[in-house]
Structure formats: C-alpha cells, structure tokens
Design a protein around this motif. Structure first.
Motif, PDB file in Angstrom:
ATOM      1  N   ASP A 118       0.460  -1.462   0.133  1.00 48.41           N
ATOM      2  CA  ASP A 118      -0.135  -0.149  -0.352  1.00 48.41           C
ATOM      3  C   ASP A 118       0.960   1.429  -0.536  1.00 48.41           C
ATOM      4  O   ASP A 118       0.149   2.578  -0.198  1.00 48.41           O
ATOM      5  N   ILE A 119       1.867   0.790   0.280  1.00 46.55           N
ATOM      6  CA  ILE A 119       2.795   2.473   0.586  1.00 46.55           C
ATOM      7  C   ILE A 119       3.937   1.963  -0.687  1.00 46.55           C
ATOM      8  O   ILE A 119       4.189   3.482  -0.998  1.00 46.55           O
ATOM      9  N   TYR A 130       1.642   5.668  -2.131  1.00 49.99           N
ATOM     10  CA  TYR A 130       0.699   6.454  -1.397  1.00 49.99           C
ATOM     11  C   TYR A 130      -0.252   7.197  -1.519  1.00 49.99           C
ATOM     12  O   TYR A 130       1.389   8.428  -1.179  1.00 49.99           O
ATOM     13  N   ILE A 161       1.530   8.932   6.124  1.00 50.71           N
ATOM     14  CA  ILE A 161       1.013   7.323   6.814  1.00 50.71           C
ATOM     15  C   ILE A 161       0.116   7.201   7.860  1.00 50.71           C
ATOM     16  O   ILE A 161       0.836   7.174   8.508  1.00 50.71           O
TER      17      ILE A 161
END
Ligand code: F3S
Length: 77
Positions: free
Chosen positions: A23-24, A37, A48
C-alpha cells in the motif's frame, strides 16, 4: 505522524519493500522503489496512517541497503 520516501540513489531494486508494504511502496520502470501512497510520488509528504506503520517499519527493517527513510515530519524531496 509518520512520513516515508525511498532513497533511489541507494535502492538496488531488490523488491522486498513492495512485497512487505504494497500500500506504500511500488516500483518505477527501472524497478527502483518509490512511495505511491496517495500519489505521494516519493516526495515523502503524505502522512502514512497508523494502520500501515507496522508494514512500513517492516519494509524499512527488511531493506538490505537501508534506503527506506522514515521520519515524524514531512520530507521535502
Ligand atoms: Fe529498494 Fe530496499 Fe525496496 S533496495 S526495492 S528500497 S527493499
């Protein structure tokens, strides 16, 4: 707050971070990692969220070249 970016000067495109924290981190055309992200564009300015902090830290710990930078304040890349 936590922010992250990848130092592409030292990334060796090993591919671990994107597997650990998809996801990052993702990869550019050369296989070098970058922060994707919220379309951060590897600037290190998107906060984050906490539910991703464990993945982010695992990715940083697992990077063989310590290319994943994490800080409490936004970077300015
Ligand atoms: Fe590069 Fe480290 Fe990820 S070498 S591909 S930033 S795990």
């Amino acid at each position: 707050a936590k922010f992250t970016y990848v130092d592409k000067e030292t990334c060796i495109a090993c591919g671990a971070c994107g597997a650990t924290a998809p996801d990052i981190y993702d990869y550019d055309d050369e296989g070098l990692a970058e922060v994707i992200y919220e379309e951060d564009n590897n600037k290190g300015v998107k906060e984050i969220p906490e539910d991703l902090h464990d993945d982010m830290q695992d990715a940083a710990d697992g990077c063989p070249t310590d290319s994943i930078q994490i800080a409490d304040d936004p970077f300015n890349n």
